[in-house]
Design an enzyme around this catalytic site. Structure first.
Site, mmCIF file in Angstrom:
data_model
loop_
_atom_site.group_PDB
_atom_site.id
_atom_site.type_symbol
_atom_site.label_atom_id
_atom_site.label_comp_id
_atom_site.label_asym_id
_atom_site.label_seq_id
_atom_site.Cartn_x
_atom_site.Cartn_y
_atom_site.Cartn_z
ATOM 1 N N HIS A 66 38.921 44.602 32.017
ATOM 2 C CA HIS A 66 39.680 43.358 31.932
ATOM 3 C C HIS A 66 38.753 42.178 32.131
ATOM 4 C CE1 HIS A 66 39.677 44.792 36.096
ATOM 5 N NE2 HIS A 66 39.675 43.522 36.453
ATOM 6 N N GLY A 121 32.736 44.456 42.302
ATOM 7 C CA GLY A 121 34.060 44.148 42.850
ATOM 8 C C GLY A 121 35.210 44.515 41.936
ATOM 9 N N GLN A 122 35.003 45.489 41.038
ATOM 10 C CA GLN A 122 36.085 45.901 40.135
ATOM 11 C C GLN A 122 37.076 46.761 40.907
ATOM 12 O OE1 GLN A 122 34.820 48.172 36.692
ATOM 13 N NE2 GLN A 122 36.839 48.069 35.734
ATOM 14 N N SER A 123 38.322 46.287 40.997
ATOM 15 C CA SER A 123 39.328 47.048 41.754
ATOM 16 C C SER A 123 40.265 47.837 40.848
ATOM 17 C CB SER A 123 40.134 46.110 42.654
ATOM 18 O OG SER A 123 40.819 45.141 41.875
ATOM 19 N N ASP A 172 47.294 36.673 36.597
ATOM 20 C CA ASP A 172 46.862 37.530 37.706
ATOM 21 C C ASP A 172 47.884 37.438 38.838
ATOM 22 O OD1 ASP A 172 43.814 38.713 38.663
ATOM 23 O OD2 ASP A 172 45.330 38.372 40.209
ATOM 24 N N ASN A 207 34.282 41.770 36.234
ATOM 25 C CA ASN A 207 33.831 42.525 37.396
ATOM 26 C C ASN A 207 33.639 43.978 36.976
ATOM 27 O OD1 ASN A 207 33.997 40.291 39.109
ATOM 28 N ND2 ASN A 207 36.163 40.658 39.519
ATOM 29 N N HIS A 250 38.675 38.273 33.470
ATOM 30 C CA HIS A 250 39.344 37.179 34.171
ATOM 31 C C HIS A 250 39.016 35.878 33.441
ATOM 32 C CE1 HIS A 250 40.044 39.424 38.064
ATOM 33 N NE2 HIS A 250 39.062 40.163 37.560
HETATM 34 P P1 DGP Z 1 39.167 43.206 39.540
HETATM 35 O O1 DGP Z 1 38.954 43.006 40.995
HETATM 36 O O2 DGP Z 1 38.128 42.494 38.685
HETATM 37 O O3 DGP Z 1 39.316 44.668 39.181
HETATM 38 O O4 DGP Z 1 40.538 42.470 39.209
HETATM 39 C C1 DGP Z 1 41.765 43.087 39.200
HETATM 40 C C2 DGP Z 1 42.775 41.981 39.233
HETATM 41 O O5 DGP Z 1 44.026 42.524 38.866
HETATM 42 C C3 DGP Z 1 42.965 41.306 40.586
HETATM 43 O O6 DGP Z 1 42.593 39.932 40.484
HETATM 44 C C4 DGP Z 1 44.430 41.438 40.881
HETATM 45 C C5 DGP Z 1 45.019 41.841 39.564
HETATM 46 N N1 DGP Z 1 46.126 42.773 39.660
HETATM 47 C C6 DGP Z 1 46.155 43.954 40.328
HETATM 48 N N2 DGP Z 1 47.350 44.534 40.195
HETATM 49 C C7 DGP Z 1 48.087 43.707 39.401
HETATM 50 C C8 DGP Z 1 49.416 43.783 38.903
HETATM 51 O O7 DGP Z 1 50.180 44.718 39.141
HETATM 52 N N3 DGP Z 1 49.823 42.734 38.119
HETATM 53 C C9 DGP Z 1 49.010 41.676 37.826
HETATM 54 N N4 DGP Z 1 49.520 40.690 37.064
HETATM 55 N N5 DGP Z 1 47.753 41.587 38.286
HETATM 56 C C10 DGP Z 1 47.307 42.587 39.074
#
Ligand code: DGP
Length: 111
Positions: free
Chosen positions: A97, A90-92, A30, A84, A99
């Site tokens: 995916h 809190g899914q961004s 991450d 998420n 975690h």
């Molecule tokens: P969520 O909030 O559950 O949708 O988690 C998305 C995660 O993705 C967050 O912890 C940060 C990670 N993330 C976002 N953009 C990137 C990226 O460009 N590269 C990587 N390795 N992680 C990313």
């Protein structure tokens, strides 16, 4: 999906620190780790979330969790897998995916 950041990572258009790959999924660190071990298990197929997901692929990803935990060195100390989902969850990034977090005592509940 052309505008999906995780699809771009999967295609190699955006760099990532990859720890595992097979025909169905990749695992990357991450970008903003919330724990000493924080990796993302990404199905290669674009699926918005767990509600609409192909359960055969979810089953495959879940079958690899123990192996990934071993690669990350947290299989014995313990870890958490989080999905998420949606706004309240809190899914961004709208590409399903998982975690995998560990490497320290994690707090609970996460709210
Ligand atoms: P969520 O909030 O559950 O949708 O988690 C998305 C995660 O993705 C967050 O912890 C940060 C990670 N993330 C976002 N953009 C990137 C990226 O460009 N590269 C990587 N390795 N992680 C990313």
């Amino acid at each position: 999906m052309d505008d999906c950041i995780f699809c771009k990572i999967i295609k190699g258009e955006i760099p990532s620190k990859k720890v595992y790959e097979d025909e169905e999924m990749i695992v990357i660190h991450d970008v903003a780790p919330g724990a000493p071990c924080h990796v993302l298990l990404l199905p290669k197929k674009h699926m918005q979330n767990i509600v609409t997901a192909d359960m055969e692929i979810v089953k495959h990803v879940m079958s690899k969790v123990g192996e990934i935990a071993k690669i990350m060195g947290v299989d014995e100390s313990g870890f958490r897998v989080v999905i998420n989902t949606g706004v309240d969850g809190g899914q961004s990034v709208e590409h399903l995916h998982f975690h995998l977090l560990g490497g320290k005592m994690l707090g609970w509940p996460p709210c």
